[in-house]
Design a protein around this motif. Structure first.
Motif, PDB file in Angstrom:
ATOM      1  N   GLY A 133       0.810  -1.214   0.000  1.00 43.32           N
ATOM      2  CA  GLY A 133       0.000   0.000   0.000  1.00 43.32           C
ATOM      3  C   GLY A 133       0.842   1.262   0.000  1.00 43.32           C
ATOM      4  N   VAL A 134       1.997   1.217   0.666  1.00 41.65           N
ATOM      5  CA  VAL A 134       2.884   2.391   0.717  1.00 41.65           C
ATOM      6  C   VAL A 134       3.448   2.684  -0.677  1.00 41.65           C
ATOM      7  N   ASP A 135       3.884   1.635  -1.389  1.00 43.64           N
ATOM      8  CA  ASP A 135       4.401   1.833  -2.753  1.00 43.64           C
ATOM      9  C   ASP A 135       3.306   2.378  -3.670  1.00 43.64           C
ATOM     10  N   THR A 141       0.864   9.540  -5.422  1.00 42.91           N
ATOM     11  CA  THR A 141       1.290  10.892  -5.058  1.00 42.91           C
ATOM     12  C   THR A 141       1.884  11.619  -6.257  1.00 42.91           C
ATOM     13  N   VAL A 142       2.676  10.915  -7.042  1.00 40.28           N
ATOM     14  CA  VAL A 142       3.258  11.526  -8.246  1.00 40.28           C
ATOM     15  C   VAL A 142       2.153  11.941  -9.214  1.00 40.28           C
ATOM     16  N   ILE A 143       1.169  11.042  -9.400  1.00 44.51           N
ATOM     17  CA  ILE A 143       0.051  11.337 -10.306  1.00 44.51           C
ATOM     18  C   ILE A 143      -0.756  12.534  -9.785  1.00 44.51           C
ATOM     19  N   ILE A 146       0.794  16.038 -10.305  1.00 46.28           N
ATOM     20  CA  ILE A 146       0.550  16.617 -11.629  1.00 46.28           C
ATOM     21  C   ILE A 146      -0.833  17.270 -11.665  1.00 46.28           C
ATOM     22  N   TRP A 147      -1.822  16.559 -11.133  1.00 45.20           N
ATOM     23  CA  TRP A 147      -3.191  17.082 -11.077  1.00 45.20           C
ATOM     24  C   TRP A 147      -3.259  18.349 -10.231  1.00 45.20           C
ATOM     25  N   THR A 148      -2.525  18.375  -9.104  1.00 48.93           N
ATOM     26  CA  THR A 148      -2.556  19.532  -8.202  1.00 48.93           C
ATOM     27  C   THR A 148      -1.949  20.761  -8.876  1.00 48.93           C
ATOM     28  N   ILE A 149      -0.837  20.569  -9.574  1.00 50.44           N
ATOM     29  CA  ILE A 149      -0.217  21.684 -10.295  1.00 50.44           C
ATOM     30  C   ILE A 149      -1.206  22.262 -11.308  1.00 50.44           C
ATOM     31  N   ALA A 150      -1.884  21.362 -12.036  1.00 50.62           N
ATOM     32  CA  ALA A 150      -2.880  21.814 -13.024  1.00 50.62           C
ATOM     33  C   ALA A 150      -4.028  22.562 -12.344  1.00 50.62           C
TER      34      ALA A 150
END
Length: 266
Positions: A133-135, A141-143, A146-150
């Motif tokens: 689950g951590v991996d 988080t990476v995905i 990207i969404w948060t920056i947008a």
């Protein structure tokens, strides 16, 4: 999957990584203070202190979603929202100091969410951990980054080119829609179901629900757009400029059904 010990594990991991965000906010705070923008610097500093707690402590919501105990999750959320508002609204009324308001906002949510996370951890039924689950969380988080920056790019552009006043008008239009989307239960209801029974039949059923949902979300978006001028005139007459933004942004409600596709991918 009955691996309830994953909750404390995820909380510890998220707290450690959230400290990187705090360091970033402290760096920004130092820069703005150096530039003479002390209020913005102090605000970012307060955010940096509370960022790990603000983002991690509401993890109890994910636990109760996974348990399909939506009653418990909703009860906790309502209590947090009510008591936090009881702290924040008088603070706004009695002081115009942004730093104090931010401190009360973050600290009240941190204390309340922390209490209900503690209560939740006391109620977990086993200590089985889900190391995978951590991996998965790191990949997501990476995905999400990207969404948060947008998500925030439009606000930064508005601020830089049109100024804070127009940004405030835009934000005031988008905030009600964000609250409506936050109450959308589709993702929370669907994720435990497809996680338990991740088969082709489940996927096909989800796709059918995806298309059927548009028969609700599209009329809802159109209805909101039509009602907006009347609602704003009654409740927010000083923000009539926001109406046209609200009407255009109502399309977000029409496409909220894509949450189902996102859930299936997760």
């Amino acid at each position: 999957q009955k691996k309830e010990g994953g909750l404390p594990l995820v909380v510890k991991t998220k707290l450690r990584w959230a400290l990187l965000g705090s360091l970033g906010m402290f760096a920004l705070a130092s820069w703005y203070i150096y530039q003479g923008q002390n209020l913005l610097g102090i605000a970012l500093g307060i955010g940096g202190v509370f960022l790990p707690l603000y983002t991690v402590l509401p993890m109890f919501e994910a636990y109760w979603n996974g348990k399909k105990r939506f009653d418990v999750k909703t009860k906790y959320e309502i209590i947090v929202a009510f008591l936090a508002a009881a702290c924040i609204i008088p603070t706004i009324y009695f002081t115009g100091n942004i730093a104090i308001i931010l401190f009360v906002f973050f600290s009240s949510y941190a204390i309340l969410n922390g209490f209900f996370l503690w209560r939740t951890i006391q109620r977990i039924e086993n200590r089985n951990e889900d190391k995978d689950g951590v991996d998965l969380g790191k990949n997501l988080t990476v995905i999400i980054a990207i969404w948060t920056i947008a998500e925030y790019a439009d606000k930064i552009i508005l601020w830089k080119f049109l100024g804070p006043a127009q940004l405030a008008v835009y934000a005031f239009a988008f905030q009600p829609l964000q609250r409506i989307i936050a109450f959308n239960p589709m993702g929370a209801l669907t994720l435990p179901k497809v996680s338990e029974n991740n088969t082709k039949q489940t996927y096909e059923s989800l796709i059918k629900k995806f298309f059927k949902s548009f028969t609700i979300t599209i009329p809802a978006a159109a209805g909101l757009a039509l009602l907006a001028p009347f609602v704003y005139r009654v409740l927010f007459p000083q923000y009539m400029e926001s109406v046209v933004y609200f009407q255009v942004l109502s399309i977000v409600i029409a496409i909220v059904t894509f949450v189902l596709i996102n859930t299936e991918l997760v």
